[in-house]
Write a protein that holds these residues in place. Structure first.
Motif, PDB file in Angstrom:
ATOM      1  N   LEU A  61     -82.762 -37.668 -66.314  1.00  0.00           N
ATOM      2  CA  LEU A  61     -83.639 -37.721 -65.140  1.00  0.00           C
ATOM      3  C   LEU A  61     -83.016 -39.022 -64.376  1.00  0.00           C
ATOM      4  N   ASP A  62     -82.542 -39.992 -65.343  1.00  0.00           N
ATOM      5  CA  ASP A  62     -81.928 -41.197 -64.702  1.00  0.00           C
ATOM      6  C   ASP A  62     -80.366 -40.898 -64.280  1.00  0.00           C
ATOM      7  N   GLU A  63     -79.740 -40.069 -64.651  1.00  0.00           N
ATOM      8  CA  GLU A  63     -78.300 -39.774 -64.339  1.00  0.00           C
ATOM      9  C   GLU A  63     -78.061 -39.799 -62.922  1.00  0.00           C
ATOM     10  N   PRO A  64     -77.271 -40.501 -62.274  1.00  0.00           N
ATOM     11  CA  PRO A  64     -76.967 -40.944 -60.824  1.00  0.00           C
ATOM     12  C   PRO A  64     -75.795 -39.687 -60.409  1.00  0.00           C
ATOM     13  N   ASN A  65     -75.102 -39.351 -61.332  1.00  0.00           N
ATOM     14  CA  ASN A  65     -73.898 -38.600 -60.968  1.00  0.00           C
ATOM     15  C   ASN A  65     -73.706 -36.873 -61.639  1.00  0.00           C
TER      16      ASN A  65
ATOM     17  N   GLU B  28     -63.245 -25.409 -82.128  1.00  0.00           N
ATOM     18  CA  GLU B  28     -62.047 -25.323 -82.794  1.00  0.00           C
ATOM     19  C   GLU B  28     -61.527 -26.662 -83.185  1.00  0.00           C
ATOM     20  N   ALA B  29     -62.305 -27.647 -82.914  1.00  0.00           N
ATOM     21  CA  ALA B  29     -62.093 -29.025 -83.407  1.00  0.00           C
ATOM     22  C   ALA B  29     -61.814 -29.152 -85.124  1.00  0.00           C
ATOM     23  N   SER B  30     -61.061 -29.884 -85.561  1.00  0.00           N
ATOM     24  CA  SER B  30     -60.661 -29.818 -86.969  1.00  0.00           C
ATOM     25  C   SER B  30     -60.186 -31.176 -87.485  1.00  0.00           C
ATOM     26  N   PHE B  31     -60.254 -31.480 -88.765  1.00  0.00           N
ATOM     27  CA  PHE B  31     -59.789 -32.486 -89.359  1.00  0.00           C
ATOM     28  C   PHE B  31     -58.003 -32.449 -89.214  1.00  0.00           C
ATOM     29  N   ASP B  32     -57.861 -31.052 -89.367  1.00  0.00           N
ATOM     30  CA  ASP B  32     -56.361 -30.790 -89.594  1.00  0.00           C
ATOM     31  C   ASP B  32     -55.481 -30.784 -88.069  1.00  0.00           C
ATOM     32  N   THR B  33     -56.265 -30.769 -87.026  1.00  0.00           N
ATOM     33  CA  THR B  33     -55.568 -30.950 -85.621  1.00  0.00           C
ATOM     34  C   THR B  33     -55.645 -32.351 -84.894  1.00  0.00           C
ATOM     35  N   ALA B  34     -55.300 -32.335 -83.522  1.00  0.00           N
ATOM     36  CA  ALA B  34     -55.569 -33.506 -82.965  1.00  0.00           C
ATOM     37  C   ALA B  34     -56.914 -33.642 -82.396  1.00  0.00           C
ATOM     38  N   LEU B  35     -57.111 -33.798 -81.032  1.00  0.00           N
ATOM     39  CA  LEU B  35     -58.459 -33.965 -80.463  1.00  0.00           C
ATOM     40  C   LEU B  35     -58.818 -32.895 -79.601  1.00  0.00           C
ATOM     41  N   ASP B  36     -60.034 -32.530 -79.556  1.00  0.00           N
ATOM     42  CA  ASP B  36     -60.679 -31.314 -78.583  1.00  0.00           C
ATOM     43  C   ASP B  36     -61.528 -32.426 -77.481  1.00  0.00           C
ATOM     44  N   VAL B  37     -61.757 -31.790 -76.302  1.00  0.00           N
ATOM     45  CA  VAL B  37     -62.407 -32.431 -75.316  1.00  0.00           C
ATOM     46  C   VAL B  37     -63.485 -30.914 -74.817  1.00  0.00           C
ATOM     47  N   LEU B  38     -64.729 -31.564 -74.539  1.00  0.00           N
ATOM     48  CA  LEU B  38     -65.788 -30.632 -73.863  1.00  0.00           C
ATOM     49  C   LEU B  38     -65.992 -31.630 -72.647  1.00  0.00           C
ATOM     50  N   GLY B  39     -65.647 -30.951 -71.371  1.00  0.00           N
ATOM     51  CA  GLY B  39     -65.963 -31.675 -70.187  1.00  0.00           C
ATOM     52  C   GLY B  39     -67.077 -30.842 -69.544  1.00  0.00           C
ATOM     53  N   LEU B  40     -68.201 -31.521 -68.808  1.00  0.00           N
ATOM     54  CA  LEU B  40     -69.035 -30.990 -67.828  1.00  0.00           C
ATOM     55  C   LEU B  40     -68.932 -31.454 -66.534  1.00  0.00           C
ATOM     56  N   ASN B  41     -68.890 -30.765 -65.522  1.00  0.00           N
ATOM     57  CA  ASN B  41     -68.693 -31.076 -64.190  1.00  0.00           C
ATOM     58  C   ASN B  41     -69.786 -31.087 -63.233  1.00  0.00           C
ATOM     59  N   ARG B  42     -71.042 -30.676 -64.054  1.00  0.00           N
ATOM     60  CA  ARG B  42     -72.329 -30.583 -63.318  1.00  0.00           C
ATOM     61  C   ARG B  42     -73.462 -30.747 -64.255  1.00  0.00           C
ATOM     62  N   LEU B  43     -74.414 -31.400 -63.795  1.00  0.00           N
ATOM     63  CA  LEU B  43     -75.727 -31.455 -64.861  1.00  0.00           C
ATOM     64  C   LEU B  43     -76.997 -31.418 -64.215  1.00  0.00           C
ATOM     65  N   SER B  44     -76.811 -30.184 -62.976  1.00  0.00           N
ATOM     66  CA  SER B  44     -78.051 -29.872 -62.489  1.00  0.00           C
ATOM     67  C   SER B  44     -78.937 -29.354 -63.248  1.00  0.00           C
ATOM     68  N   THR B  45     -80.284 -29.230 -63.070  1.00  0.00           N
ATOM     69  CA  THR B  45     -81.203 -28.662 -63.974  1.00  0.00           C
ATOM     70  C   THR B  45     -81.005 -27.060 -64.556  1.00  0.00           C
ATOM     71  N   PRO B  46     -80.603 -26.406 -63.534  1.00  0.00           N
ATOM     72  CA  PRO B  46     -79.983 -24.915 -64.158  1.00  0.00           C
ATOM     73  C   PRO B  46     -78.973 -25.110 -65.170  1.00  0.00           C
ATOM     74  N   ALA B  47     -77.716 -25.838 -64.767  1.00  0.00           N
ATOM     75  CA  ALA B  47     -76.709 -26.164 -65.596  1.00  0.00           C
ATOM     76  C   ALA B  47     -77.149 -26.975 -66.974  1.00  0.00           C
ATOM     77  N   VAL B  48     -77.923 -27.797 -67.015  1.00  0.00           N
ATOM     78  CA  VAL B  48     -78.305 -28.581 -68.321  1.00  0.00           C
ATOM     79  C   VAL B  48     -79.129 -27.644 -69.115  1.00  0.00           C
ATOM     80  N   THR B  49     -80.004 -26.538 -68.465  1.00  0.00           N
ATOM     81  CA  THR B  49     -80.668 -25.823 -69.183  1.00  0.00           C
ATOM     82  C   THR B  49     -79.829 -24.702 -69.764  1.00  0.00           C
ATOM     83  N   ARG B  50     -78.673 -24.349 -69.058  1.00  0.00           N
ATOM     84  CA  ARG B  50     -77.764 -23.571 -69.993  1.00  0.00           C
ATOM     85  C   ARG B  50     -76.852 -24.301 -70.973  1.00  0.00           C
TER      86      ARG B  50
END
Length: 322
Positions: free
Chosen positions: A189-193, A236-258
């Motif tokens: 609710l307070d997220e400006p971006n 797919e992230a694992s202690f046996d590999t390097a790093l994984d990233v999940l990025g989200l480019n929208r946090l509208s109400t429908p997107a957050v619900t999904r």
């Protein structure tokens, strides 16, 4: 075997009586020194002392993910050396215990102690990869101390939630999963971006990924637990590999619900996806840059605001008793 047991007396799921039982069990199998932490950063100091000593073969961390993170940062104060540094064993005592559970240990302190003693008897050791984060050179964050993390880090939304939870705990609230859920709603609710992200991910030789609202960096999977339910942000992230990233480019109400639905129903085969989700696997080196200072967390510990963080995935960084 000579071992140092680092005990967090404020661990939320172990009582003094349980700790005494665990200490007795461990001391029956090894020469054990027990130290109770007294201040923030004490576990890191103890880990560093063990790393610099020739008298310690194993460090056992009894506490939550924060205690484990401090011990790991102490052990790796001068860099990884799996063959030269003491090994690490973890007895879960926190509310979530992501690192211990990701290693396959029971979430009960007594059962986990038994599993560790069995592993020592059978000489079962695993060398795991870790994540490393530092301020990006040439930015206002370049002087920020570098830190290691065991299972996750985040810049933006999820770090904001972690910060809110810490504020509530400082006011005397108990750390519960319901508390986390409430803070997720308030952060949303307070997220400006929410609709126009300010984070850009850059990695050598690749096009930048921009306009991200939230970024979760995973060193293993699951990313966290909601009670006994594992949450897979990057399956797919694992202690046996390097790093994984999940990025989200929208946090509208429908997107957050999904995204929320996808997280709650995530599996080791499938995590959040869709046109507003970016998933990257096995990254060794990358940076996150923000147009505005954003909350930053590592292993569930809020570390303040950052505008630029450089990450490194380091394979085979530390020996763990499992």
């Amino acid at each position: 075997m000579r071992a140092l047991l680092v005990v967090n007396p404020a661990a939320t799921t172990t009582s003094a009586r349980v700790r005494d039982v665990l200490i007795h069990a461990l001391a029956s199998e090894m020469k054990l020194e027990v130290v109770t932490t007294e201040y923030r950063g004490h576990a890191q100091d103890l880990g560093r002392r063990a790393a610099e000593s020739s008298d310690t073969d194993l460090v056992v961390a009894l506490g939550g993910d924060g205690t484990v993170n401090e011990v790991v940062n102490g052990l790796l104060q001068h860099g990884p050396d799996p063959d030269g540094l003491p090994g690490l064993a973890v007895v879960p005592g926190g509310s979530t215990n992501v690192f211990a559970r990701a290693l396959g240990l029971p979430n009960d302190a007594v059962e986990a102690t038994g599993a560790i003693l069995d592993a020592l008897s059978e000489r079962r050791v695993r060398t795991v990869g870790l994540g490393h984060a530092a301020g990006t050179p040439g930015t206002e964050d370049e002087s920020v101390p570098a830190r290691w993390f065991t299972f996750c880090a985040g810049l933006g939304f999820d770090a904001g939630v972690v910060g809110r939870v810490e504020q509530q705990r400082e006011r005397g609230r108990k750390s519960t999963h319901a508390l986390y859920v409430r803070q997720v709603v308030r952060q949303f609710l307070d997220e400006p971006n929410r609709r126009h992200g300010v984070i850009t991910l850059e990695q050598p030789g690749e096009d930048p990924v921009g306009d991200l609202v939230a970024t979760i960096v995973c060193n293993t999977s699951p990313y966290t637990y909601l009670g006994n339910r594992p949450i897979y942000a990057s399956p797919e992230a694992s202690f046996d590999t390097a790093l994984d990233v999940l990025g989200l480019n929208r946090l509208s109400t429908p997107a957050v619900t999904r995204f929320t639905t996808q997280l709650l129903t995530s599996t080791p085969e499938k995590g959040p996806h869709g046109k507003h989700a970016v998933s990257l696997h096995d990254l060794t080196d990358f940076s996150l840059h923000s147009k505005a200072p954003l909350p930053f967390q590592m292993d569930g510990d809020h570390l303040g605001l950052r505008t630029s963080v450089t990450f490194t995935g380091v394979r085979r960084a530390l020996r763990v008793i499992v």
